[in-house]
Scaffold this motif. Structure first.
Motif, PDB file in Angstrom:
ATOM      1  N   ALA B  30    -108.573 -33.952 -24.560  1.00 46.97           N
ATOM      2  CA  ALA B  30    -107.289 -34.420 -25.015  1.00 46.97           C
ATOM      3  C   ALA B  30    -106.564 -35.471 -23.902  1.00 46.97           C
ATOM      4  O   ALA B  30    -106.011 -36.545 -24.269  1.00 46.97           O
ATOM      5  CB  ALA B  30    -106.559 -33.366 -25.385  1.00 46.97           C
ATOM      6  N   PRO B  35    -102.110 -39.787 -27.115  1.00 44.02           N
ATOM      7  CA  PRO B  35    -101.326 -38.954 -27.840  1.00 44.02           C
ATOM      8  C   PRO B  35    -101.442 -39.173 -29.593  1.00 44.02           C
ATOM      9  O   PRO B  35    -101.713 -38.302 -30.189  1.00 44.02           O
ATOM     10  CB  PRO B  35     -99.998 -38.938 -27.600  1.00 44.02           C
ATOM     11  CG  PRO B  35     -99.931 -39.446 -26.191  1.00 44.02           C
ATOM     12  CD  PRO B  35    -101.203 -40.356 -25.971  1.00 44.02           C
ATOM     13  N   GLU B  36    -101.337 -40.494 -29.891  1.00 42.81           N
ATOM     14  CA  GLU B  36    -101.309 -40.802 -31.382  1.00 42.81           C
ATOM     15  C   GLU B  36    -102.759 -40.310 -31.992  1.00 42.81           C
ATOM     16  O   GLU B  36    -102.850 -40.163 -32.916  1.00 42.81           O
ATOM     17  CB  GLU B  36    -100.992 -42.046 -31.737  1.00 42.81           C
ATOM     18  CG  GLU B  36    -100.626 -43.151 -31.064  1.00 42.81           C
ATOM     19  CD  GLU B  36    -100.466 -43.290 -29.320  1.00 42.81           C
ATOM     20  OE1 GLU B  36     -99.860 -42.682 -28.748  1.00 42.81           O
ATOM     21  OE2 GLU B  36    -100.711 -44.340 -29.179  1.00 42.81           O
ATOM     22  N   ILE B  38    -104.697 -38.048 -31.162  1.00 43.83           N
ATOM     23  CA  ILE B  38    -104.832 -36.743 -31.366  1.00 43.83           C
ATOM     24  C   ILE B  38    -104.096 -36.129 -32.493  1.00 43.83           C
ATOM     25  O   ILE B  38    -104.563 -35.342 -33.172  1.00 43.83           O
ATOM     26  CB  ILE B  38    -104.024 -35.634 -29.859  1.00 43.83           C
ATOM     27  CG1 ILE B  38    -104.818 -36.094 -28.704  1.00 43.83           C
ATOM     28  CG2 ILE B  38    -104.158 -34.350 -30.238  1.00 43.83           C
ATOM     29  CD1 ILE B  38    -104.146 -35.660 -27.541  1.00 43.83           C
ATOM     30  N   ILE B  39    -102.902 -36.732 -32.590  1.00 43.03           N
ATOM     31  CA  ILE B  39    -101.991 -36.221 -33.984  1.00 43.03           C
ATOM     32  C   ILE B  39    -102.795 -36.781 -35.300  1.00 43.03           C
ATOM     33  O   ILE B  39    -102.918 -36.116 -36.266  1.00 43.03           O
ATOM     34  CB  ILE B  39    -100.681 -36.836 -33.913  1.00 43.03           C
ATOM     35  CG1 ILE B  39     -99.986 -36.107 -32.820  1.00 43.03           C
ATOM     36  CG2 ILE B  39    -100.096 -36.657 -35.145  1.00 43.03           C
ATOM     37  CD1 ILE B  39     -98.482 -36.756 -32.460  1.00 43.03           C
ATOM     38  N   TRP B  61     -96.203 -32.830 -36.399  1.00 43.24           N
ATOM     39  CA  TRP B  61     -96.342 -33.253 -35.028  1.00 43.24           C
ATOM     40  C   TRP B  61     -95.803 -34.854 -35.102  1.00 43.24           C
ATOM     41  O   TRP B  61     -95.273 -35.240 -34.269  1.00 43.24           O
ATOM     42  CB  TRP B  61     -97.640 -33.015 -34.191  1.00 43.24           C
ATOM     43  CG  TRP B  61     -97.970 -31.755 -33.924  1.00 43.24           C
ATOM     44  CD1 TRP B  61     -97.415 -30.487 -34.261  1.00 43.24           C
ATOM     45  CD2 TRP B  61     -99.190 -31.395 -33.188  1.00 43.24           C
ATOM     46  NE1 TRP B  61     -97.778 -29.297 -33.910  1.00 43.24           N
ATOM     47  CE2 TRP B  61     -98.939 -29.742 -33.088  1.00 43.24           C
ATOM     48  CE3 TRP B  61     -99.917 -31.700 -32.402  1.00 43.24           C
ATOM     49  CZ2 TRP B  61     -99.887 -28.870 -32.204  1.00 43.24           C
ATOM     50  CZ3 TRP B  61    -100.709 -31.338 -31.706  1.00 43.24           C
ATOM     51  CH2 TRP B  61    -100.737 -29.988 -31.484  1.00 43.24           C
ATOM     52  N   LYS B  66     -90.958 -40.633 -30.773  1.00 43.27           N
ATOM     53  CA  LYS B  66     -91.970 -41.009 -29.538  1.00 43.27           C
ATOM     54  C   LYS B  66     -91.463 -42.083 -28.658  1.00 43.27           C
ATOM     55  O   LYS B  66     -90.425 -42.553 -28.960  1.00 43.27           O
ATOM     56  CB  LYS B  66     -93.294 -41.828 -30.193  1.00 43.27           C
ATOM     57  CG  LYS B  66     -94.147 -40.875 -30.890  1.00 43.27           C
ATOM     58  CD  LYS B  66     -94.889 -41.669 -31.876  1.00 43.27           C
ATOM     59  CE  LYS B  66     -95.496 -40.629 -32.869  1.00 43.27           C
ATOM     60  NZ  LYS B  66     -94.458 -40.152 -34.142  1.00 43.27           N
ATOM     61  N   TYR B 108     -98.948 -32.195 -24.638  1.00 46.14           N
ATOM     62  CA  TYR B 108     -99.378 -33.528 -24.242  1.00 46.14           C
ATOM     63  C   TYR B 108     -99.227 -34.556 -25.525  1.00 46.14           C
ATOM     64  O   TYR B 108     -98.770 -35.609 -25.335  1.00 46.14           O
ATOM     65  CB  TYR B 108    -101.047 -33.533 -24.021  1.00 46.14           C
ATOM     66  CG  TYR B 108    -101.586 -34.908 -23.358  1.00 46.14           C
ATOM     67  CD1 TYR B 108    -101.323 -35.393 -22.266  1.00 46.14           C
ATOM     68  CD2 TYR B 108    -102.536 -35.572 -24.416  1.00 46.14           C
ATOM     69  CE1 TYR B 108    -101.821 -36.753 -22.138  1.00 46.14           C
ATOM     70  CE2 TYR B 108    -103.109 -36.609 -24.301  1.00 46.14           C
ATOM     71  CZ  TYR B 108    -102.470 -37.370 -23.227  1.00 46.14           C
ATOM     72  OH  TYR B 108    -103.270 -38.524 -22.768  1.00 46.14           O
ATOM     73  N   ALA B 109     -99.751 -34.159 -26.659  1.00 47.99           N
ATOM     74  CA  ALA B 109     -99.737 -35.116 -27.797  1.00 47.99           C
ATOM     75  C   ALA B 109     -98.227 -35.538 -28.318  1.00 47.99           C
ATOM     76  O   ALA B 109     -97.954 -36.557 -28.741  1.00 47.99           O
ATOM     77  CB  ALA B 109    -100.389 -34.626 -29.112  1.00 47.99           C
TER      78      ALA B 109
END
Ligand SMILES: Cc1cc2nc3c(=O)[nH]c(=O)nc-3n(C[C@H](O)[C@H](O)[C@H](O)COP(=O)(O)O)c2cc1C
Lengths: 154, 418
Positions: B30, B35-36, B38-39, B61, B66, B108-109
């Motif tokens: 990860a 981050p995006e 992961i989402i 999420w 952001k 983190y995400a």
């Protein structure tokens, strides 16, 4: 009112939150673990310590069923009577508790050893019927098993 | 099926064993992703919340703001107080590091620097177990400042409740973390805009978060093919009541309820016949035995059957069960747990219990059946939070599906003297 060690604990926990009011539940737990219950004096003390009103502390203590505002027996027996336990015989468990301690829900045994409460689901439905004594869960109970447990503590 | 949430590996709850089996690999992966990304991965996986409402996790999420410097929070819901529910406890006990890893990936995400795990007060022993795992993860540099040599920092704190079902409701939970009584908040504003201390906050169930490392490790395609298409993944089903082997079973979603009883839980206790089943914790609508065959443990199938997945805490009742006693006990629970803010719930839950007791003692009249429905219908939808609905649904469904049980308990009408 809190021991120095416990006061240090509360101070450390304060740092977990951006606002010290949030340390109230943890502080109440620490106080209850130290004293066995939470007195009015303790509530005022914790309110002053964390900068929240005494009325707020009282409101919190009385909202949560696990905060105890009067002294109780050495062992707190909590008997679940919610659906899953009901289906597996919590009536009999309550009878056995009463027989062994002489106390009904809400009462403390004459020798001051046991306080009995009827409580809502404690999240051990697979082990129904169950009780808790302090932090310890006793699951898949039968009258005999329960009697043996209570005899050991008596 | 292989187990992914509760693997049957000795000492998996310890950090060294978890690491030996690839633990914290998903976090490492990860940290190399945006981050995006992961989402997006979560959205495509179709993971839906395991806390009761089946809300899509990736979508939730994505609501978090952001590119802002204001603090944001994650609250992980381990209040687990809906009667019939006892699954999150198994994660604290058997797989705490997968939960921690999921929390870290979520932080983190979403750009979060502090996560609070709320655990019901009765689970004191399990708080200790999870705290041990958190301490070990801090010591190894998985939690804290500059995680695994990156710029990413976050903290994980445990917050112990003190006996209040309502604190599982996400806004009451936030008030309880803030040091107040567990009173639900009016929405909007929603937590992603105004949550803990007025800052953007995401609330997820313990089991939901424990699914996250899996999805990162094995990819959304793999995950989305487990179980039911629209509600995929492994799910922890808690089975209690009149079965031979009650307990928590990890299964793919979409398993037949009859298989859960017969194959997993060892069949009905003492060979008795099934009478009724509550599929997902005490607030979900009761099903008659004859409507159970063919129904599966997933959102669509249970909805079609006129109930819901809830917490997947299945309560099984045999032919000898006194359903009036069951519903009276359930009503007493919701009365006890109502926070008292909203009049329909505060007063209505008490009325439901009081009227149901008349059926229990044989003092009810036929008109009391309609009175129960009237009270329940006036609670449903008229309260700040869903506790009101949770109190109304069991009563409504019990009358709808087992009306004869109520009619049997009505006081015989005395012949009128002429
Ligand atoms: C009265 C009430 C009690 C609840 N209790 C819990 C609970 O104990 N655990 C939980 O995860 N969700 C509980 N919920 C649902 C939460 O409000 C929230 O939807 C959930 O934690 C979101 O997590 P998820 O999206 O991962 O499912 C409760 C809701 C209500 C109305």
């Amino acid at each position: 009112m809190l021991s120095q060690e416990n006061l240090n604990k509360v101070e450390a926990i304060r740092g977990h939150y951006p606002d010290s009011k949030a340390a109230l539940l943890p502080a109440l737990w620490i106080a209850q673990d130290q004293e066995g219950w939470i007195s009015t004096e303790m509530m005022s003390y914790l309110g002053d310590l964390l900068g929240v009103s005494h009325a707020h502390v009282l409101g919190v203590v009385t909202f949560y069923t696990m905060f105890i505002d009067k002294p109780q027996g050495k062992y707190h027996i909590e008997v679940c009577t919610n659906v899953s336990c009901l289906l597996r015989g919590s009536d009999g468990i309550m009878d056995t508790v009463r027989k062994c301690t002489g106390a009904k829900p809400g009462e403390t045994s004459a020798d001051g050893k046991f306080t009995v409460s009827e409580v809502e689901c404690m999240g051990a439905c697979g082990g129904a019927p169950m009780i808790a004594i302090g932090e310890e869960y006793y699951e898949r109970l039968t009258a005999d098993k329960l009697e043996a447990i209570l005899k050991q503590l008596a | 099926m292989e187990k992914y949430i509760l693997p049957e590996i000795p000492d998996y709850h310890t950090l060294p064993v978890y690491e030996q089996h690839g633990g914290y690999g998903a976090l490492k992966k990860a940290l190399t992703m945006k981050p995006e990304e992961i989402i997006d991965e979560l959205k495509k996986s179709n993971l839906r919340g395991r806390g009761g409402a089946c809300f899509p996790t990736g979508l939730k999420w994505s609501f978090m703001p952001k590119g802002t410097a204001i603090p944001k929070y994650l609250a992980v819901n381990g209040d687990e107080s809906e009667p019939g529910t006892f699954k999150d406890r198994m994660i604290f006990e058997l797989n705490p590091h997968q939960l921690i890893e999921g929390i870290l990936i979520g932080c983190y995400a979403m750009g979060i620097t502090a996560a609070y795990v709320y655990i019901r007060g009765e689970y004191g022993k399990w708080v200790t177990m999870l705290q041990k795992a958190v301490d070990d993860a801090y010591a190894k540099g998985y939690i804290g400042t500059g995680i695994l040599g990156t710029e990413f920092s976050t903290h994980i704190y445990l917050h112990k409740g003190a006996g209040a079902y309502i604190c599982g409701e996400e806004s009451a939970l936030m008030n309880s973390i803030e040091g107040g009584r567990g009173l639900p908040r009016i929405k909007p504003p929603f937590p992603a805009a105004f949550g803990l201390w007025g800052k953007p906050t995401t609330i997820n169930n313990i089991e939901t978060i424990a699914n996250v490392p899996l999805i990162l490790n094995k990819g959304w395609e793999w995950y989305s093919k487990i179980g039911a298409v629209k509600h995929p993944g492994p799910i922890l089903v808690g089975i209690s009541g009149h079965v031979t082997r009650p307990g928590v079973y990890e299964v793919p979603t979409g398993v037949l309820l009859t298989d859960l009883i017969d194959e997993y839980a060892g069949g009905m206790l003492d060979g008795k016949k099934l009478k009724a089943l509550i599929p997902g914790g005490s607030s979900t609508m009761i099903l008659r035995a004859e409507h159970v065959p063919g129904v599966t443990m997933d959102a669509d199938s249970l909805k079609a059957a006129g109930s819901s997945v809830g917490t997947a805490g299945m309560i099984v009742m045999n032919e000898d069960t006194d359903l009036i006693r069951v519903i009276t006990r359930i009503a007493k629970f919701y009365y006890h747990e109502s926070c008292g803010q909203c009049t329909p719930c505060r007063e209505g839950t008490g009325w439901l219990w009081k009227i149901l007791k008349r059926f229990e003692t044989g003092d009810a009249s036929l008109a009391d059946i309609d009175l129960l429905l009237d009270v329940a219908n006036n609670i449903e939808g008229n309260t700040i939070c869903a506790l009101g609905d949770a109190a109304a649904w069991p009563v409504q469904s019990m009358i709808k599906r087992f009306r004869e049980e109520f009619e049997k308990r009505v006081k015989p009408v005395q012949a009128l003297a002429v």
